[in-house]
Design a protein around this motif. Sequence first.
Motif, PDB file in Angstrom:
ATOM      1  N   TYR A   1      -2.109   7.111  -9.430  1.00  0.00           N
ATOM      2  CA  TYR A   1      -2.031   8.462 -10.011  1.00  0.00           C
ATOM      3  C   TYR A   1      -3.057   8.623 -11.139  1.00  0.00           C
ATOM      4  CZ  TYR A   1      -0.150  12.372 -12.757  1.00  0.00           C
ATOM      5  OH  TYR A   1      -0.004  13.528 -13.468  1.00  0.00           O
ATOM      6  N   MET A   2      -3.184   7.588 -11.985  1.00  0.00           N
ATOM      7  CA  MET A   2      -4.127   7.668 -13.101  1.00  0.00           C
ATOM      8  C   MET A   2      -5.572   7.709 -12.603  1.00  0.00           C
ATOM      9  SD  MET A   2      -2.620   5.357 -16.188  1.00  0.00           S
ATOM     10  CE  MET A   2      -3.819   6.051 -17.311  1.00  0.00           C
TER      11      MET A   2
ATOM     12  N   LYS B   1       8.187  -0.086 -21.714  1.00  0.00           N
ATOM     13  CA  LYS B   1       9.473  -0.577 -21.211  1.00  0.00           C
ATOM     14  C   LYS B   1      10.614   0.217 -21.833  1.00  0.00           C
ATOM     15  CE  LYS B   1      12.321  -4.740 -20.828  1.00  0.00           C
ATOM     16  NZ  LYS B   1      12.430  -6.180 -21.197  1.00  0.00           N
ATOM     17  N   ALA B   2      10.506   0.496 -23.151  1.00  0.00           N
ATOM     18  CA  ALA B   2      11.542   1.264 -23.844  1.00  0.00           C
ATOM     19  C   ALA B   2      11.635   2.680 -23.280  1.00  0.00           C
ATOM     20  CB  ALA B   2      11.240   1.311 -25.340  1.00  0.00           C
ATOM     21  N   LEU B   3      10.486   3.273 -22.948  1.00  0.00           N
ATOM     22  CA  LEU B   3      10.485   4.627 -22.387  1.00  0.00           C
ATOM     23  C   LEU B   3      11.118   4.645 -21.002  1.00  0.00           C
ATOM     24  CD1 LEU B   3       6.953   5.839 -23.518  1.00  0.00           C
ATOM     25  CD2 LEU B   3       9.135   6.860 -24.184  1.00  0.00           C
ATOM     26  N   ARG B   4      10.864   3.589 -20.203  1.00  0.00           N
ATOM     27  CA  ARG B   4      11.468   3.525 -18.869  1.00  0.00           C
ATOM     28  C   ARG B   4      12.990   3.420 -18.960  1.00  0.00           C
ATOM     29  NH1 ARG B   4       6.921   0.329 -17.476  1.00  0.00           N
ATOM     30  NH2 ARG B   4       8.087  -1.615 -17.669  1.00  0.00           N
ATOM     31  N   GLU B   5      13.473   2.755 -20.016  1.00  0.00           N
ATOM     32  CA  GLU B   5      14.916   2.604 -20.201  1.00  0.00           C
ATOM     33  C   GLU B   5      15.580   3.927 -20.578  1.00  0.00           C
ATOM     34  OE1 GLU B   5      15.155  -0.527 -23.049  1.00  0.00           O
ATOM     35  OE2 GLU B   5      14.770  -2.114 -21.568  1.00  0.00           O
ATOM     36  N   THR B   6      14.783   4.900 -21.046  1.00  0.00           N
ATOM     37  CA  THR B   6      15.318   6.232 -21.346  1.00  0.00           C
ATOM     38  C   THR B   6      15.258   7.147 -20.122  1.00  0.00           C
ATOM     39  OG1 THR B   6      13.160   7.092 -22.072  1.00  0.00           O
ATOM     40  CG2 THR B   6      14.558   6.043 -23.741  1.00  0.00           C
ATOM     41  N   LYS B   7      14.941   6.539 -18.968  1.00  0.00           N
ATOM     42  CA  LYS B   7      14.880   7.256 -17.679  1.00  0.00           C
ATOM     43  C   LYS B   7      13.670   8.170 -17.552  1.00  0.00           C
ATOM     44  CE  LYS B   7      18.781   5.336 -16.586  1.00  0.00           C
ATOM     45  NZ  LYS B   7      18.783   4.164 -15.686  1.00  0.00           N
ATOM     46  N   CYS B   8      12.663   7.996 -18.424  1.00  0.00           N
ATOM     47  CA  CYS B   8      11.420   8.757 -18.259  1.00  0.00           C
ATOM     48  C   CYS B   8      10.648   8.170 -17.077  1.00  0.00           C
ATOM     49  CB  CYS B   8      10.551   8.661 -19.521  1.00  0.00           C
ATOM     50  SG  CYS B   8      11.161   9.600 -20.923  1.00  0.00           S
ATOM     51  N   SER B   9      10.139   9.015 -16.222  1.00  0.00           N
ATOM     52  CA  SER B   9       9.368   8.519 -15.083  1.00  0.00           C
ATOM     53  C   SER B   9       7.980   8.095 -15.561  1.00  0.00           C
ATOM     54  CB  SER B   9       9.232   9.610 -14.013  1.00  0.00           C
ATOM     55  OG  SER B   9       8.386  10.648 -14.470  1.00  0.00           O
ATOM     56  N   ARG B  10       7.335   7.223 -14.783  1.00  0.00           N
ATOM     57  CA  ARG B  10       5.980   6.797 -15.135  1.00  0.00           C
ATOM     58  C   ARG B  10       5.037   7.992 -15.190  1.00  0.00           C
ATOM     59  NH1 ARG B  10       7.439   1.952 -12.283  1.00  0.00           N
ATOM     60  NH2 ARG B  10       6.850   0.075 -13.442  1.00  0.00           N
ATOM     61  N   GLN B  11       5.241   8.931 -14.269  1.00  0.00           N
ATOM     62  CA  GLN B  11       4.369  10.103 -14.215  1.00  0.00           C
ATOM     63  C   GLN B  11       4.525  10.945 -15.483  1.00  0.00           C
ATOM     64  OE1 GLN B  11       4.673  11.934 -10.433  1.00  0.00           O
ATOM     65  NE2 GLN B  11       2.894  13.260 -10.713  1.00  0.00           N
TER      66      GLN B  11
ATOM     67  N   THR C   1       6.438   3.496  -9.016  1.00  0.00           N
ATOM     68  CA  THR C   1       6.029   2.087  -8.967  1.00  0.00           C
ATOM     69  C   THR C   1       4.774   1.883  -9.819  1.00  0.00           C
ATOM     70  OG1 THR C   1       4.567   2.382  -7.053  1.00  0.00           O
ATOM     71  CG2 THR C   1       6.904   1.931  -6.606  1.00  0.00           C
ATOM     72  N   SER C   2       4.517   0.650 -10.217  1.00  0.00           N
ATOM     73  CA  SER C   2       3.329   0.373 -11.030  1.00  0.00           C
ATOM     74  C   SER C   2       2.047   0.660 -10.242  1.00  0.00           C
ATOM     75  CB  SER C   2       3.347  -1.082 -11.500  1.00  0.00           C
ATOM     76  OG  SER C   2       3.417  -1.966 -10.398  1.00  0.00           O
ATOM     77  N   ILE C   3       2.031   0.327  -8.950  1.00  0.00           N
ATOM     78  CA  ILE C   3       0.870   0.626  -8.098  1.00  0.00           C
ATOM     79  C   ILE C   3       0.672   2.130  -7.991  1.00  0.00           C
ATOM     80  CG2 ILE C   3      -0.101   0.433  -5.770  1.00  0.00           C
ATOM     81  CD1 ILE C   3      -0.130  -2.200  -7.158  1.00  0.00           C
ATOM     82  N   GLY C   4       1.772   2.849  -7.814  1.00  0.00           N
ATOM     83  CA  GLY C   4       1.702   4.305  -7.704  1.00  0.00           C
ATOM     84  C   GLY C   4       1.211   4.953  -8.985  1.00  0.00           C
ATOM     85  N   ALA C   5       1.655   4.420 -10.135  1.00  0.00           N
ATOM     86  CA  ALA C   5       1.222   4.963 -11.424  1.00  0.00           C
ATOM     87  C   ALA C   5      -0.281   4.734 -11.631  1.00  0.00           C
ATOM     88  CB  ALA C   5       2.010   4.311 -12.552  1.00  0.00           C
ATOM     89  N   TYR C   6      -0.741   3.537 -11.237  1.00  0.00           N
ATOM     90  CA  TYR C   6      -2.164   3.219 -11.338  1.00  0.00           C
ATOM     91  C   TYR C   6      -2.981   4.143 -10.433  1.00  0.00           C
ATOM     92  CZ  TYR C   6      -6.424   0.330 -11.130  1.00  0.00           C
ATOM     93  OH  TYR C   6      -7.714  -0.123 -11.188  1.00  0.00           O
TER      94      TYR C   6
ATOM     95  N   LEU D   1       0.816  -1.209   0.000  1.00  0.00           N
ATOM     96  CA  LEU D   1       0.000   0.000   0.000  1.00  0.00           C
ATOM     97  C   LEU D   1       0.850   1.260   0.000  1.00  0.00           C
ATOM     98  CD1 LEU D   1      -2.984  -0.856   2.389  1.00  0.00           C
ATOM     99  CD2 LEU D   1      -3.094  -0.347  -0.054  1.00  0.00           C
ATOM    100  N   ASN D   2       2.067   1.173   0.565  1.00  0.00           N
ATOM    101  CA  ASN D   2       2.967   2.331   0.572  1.00  0.00           C
ATOM    102  C   ASN D   2       3.362   2.742  -0.842  1.00  0.00           C
ATOM    103  OD1 ASN D   2       2.959   2.502   3.370  1.00  0.00           O
ATOM    104  ND2 ASN D   2       4.707   1.110   3.597  1.00  0.00           N
ATOM    105  N   ASP D   3       3.333   1.755  -1.790  1.00  0.00           N
ATOM    106  CA  ASP D   3       3.697   2.047  -3.181  1.00  0.00           C
ATOM    107  C   ASP D   3       2.709   2.996  -3.839  1.00  0.00           C
ATOM    108  OD1 ASP D   3       5.877   0.378  -2.985  1.00  0.00           O
ATOM    109  OD2 ASP D   3       4.834  -1.369  -3.822  1.00  0.00           O
ATOM    110  N   ALA D   4       1.482   3.083  -3.296  1.00  0.00           N
ATOM    111  CA  ALA D   4       0.453   3.923  -3.901  1.00  0.00           C
ATOM    112  C   ALA D   4       0.860   5.395  -3.940  1.00  0.00           C
ATOM    113  CB  ALA D   4      -0.861   3.766  -3.141  1.00  0.00           C
ATOM    114  N   ASP D   5       1.730   5.814  -3.022  1.00  0.00           N
ATOM    115  CA  ASP D   5       2.173   7.211  -2.975  1.00  0.00           C
ATOM    116  C   ASP D   5       3.457   7.448  -3.756  1.00  0.00           C
ATOM    117  OD1 ASP D   5       0.027   7.949  -1.313  1.00  0.00           O
ATOM    118  OD2 ASP D   5       1.105   7.223   0.461  1.00  0.00           O
ATOM    119  N   ASP D   6       3.955   6.399  -4.427  1.00  0.00           N
ATOM    120  CA  ASP D   6       5.205   6.516  -5.188  1.00  0.00           C
ATOM    121  C   ASP D   6       4.917   6.292  -6.674  1.00  0.00           C
ATOM    122  OD1 ASP D   6       7.699   6.471  -6.264  1.00  0.00           O
ATOM    123  OD2 ASP D   6       8.465   4.806  -5.057  1.00  0.00           O
ATOM    124  N   PRO D   7       4.834   7.369  -7.479  1.00  0.00           N
ATOM    125  CA  PRO D   7       4.493   7.243  -8.904  1.00  0.00           C
ATOM    126  C   PRO D   7       5.508   6.436  -9.717  1.00  0.00           C
ATOM    127  CG  PRO D   7       4.287   9.523  -8.163  1.00  0.00           C
ATOM    128  CD  PRO D   7       5.002   8.775  -7.078  1.00  0.00           C
TER     129      PRO D   7
END
Length: 290
Positions: free
Chosen positions: A156-157, A186-196, A149-154, A141-147
């Motif tokens: 946020y959306m 996955k390719a975008l994450r490898e370019t250091k783009c954040s999920r947010q 992470t996949s949980i945090g991104a979900y 549940l702590n991941d929800a506040d961290d964008p």
Amino acid sequence: MQSARRQPKMDRTLESLQHIISQVLPHRDPALAFKDLNVVAMLQEFWESKQKQRGVFSSEGTVVYESLNSPGPPFVSYVTLPGGSCFGNFQCCLSRAEARRDAAKVALINSLFNELPCRRITKEFIMESVQEAVSSTSGTLNDADDPSTSIGAYHYMLESNMGKTMLEFQELMIVFQLLHWNGSLKALRETKCSRQEVISYYSQYSLDERMRSHMALDWLMKEQETPGIISQELQVALRELEETRKAGQELRFYKEKKEILGLALSQLYSDQAAASSNDDRMSLALSGYR
């Protein structure tokens, strides 16, 4: 006993759907809504009324039908609603008209159900959804506040779409579902783009022919690395589409996969035919030269 407990809930749901019909289509008899053979017209009326309420008067308010080419039964029909949500007939239909009516009925029921308060994104809904996501993954549940992470991104959306209906949220999610399937996220994450950052960027765009073409090109590149992968993925997409249609569920993700892979496959065959034609012309030119 369990069946007896479910019945009052089903009755309340039916009453709620009939109440929505009386509000959006006041000239229709709510009690006959799902028995009306002219359900195709009812679905069109429903969405025209919805779009007028929103002040939309363009072609975006139209309901679009698509029938698969088939020499005989069973026939398959799809209906795409304004915004892009897609449904199909789930019964075995012996005529194209019957398949069209069945698809319209599935779409109408889902459209009406989408109007219920329980289908809007609220704080309570977000909490329940995040808890379900945590229980089905290795996150917390702590991941929800961290964008990041996949949980945090979900989370946020969901927060970004507070007040929207589930169909509206699914229409936004389709782009991210396809980007994930395509390997682009996955390719975008490898370019250091954040999920947010990725979410903020792609939330501005809707799925159109340009985006489909880009995704098809991605699959052509995958085909060069792994010959036959497009045909394999297309077979999977067709099976998923059929299974989901027969379950009466929303189909757009699977239908878009089929369209993108079909586009890539046709381009692949076109390139191969062009290459073969060029080889033939080269052979003729060389034989003339000799």
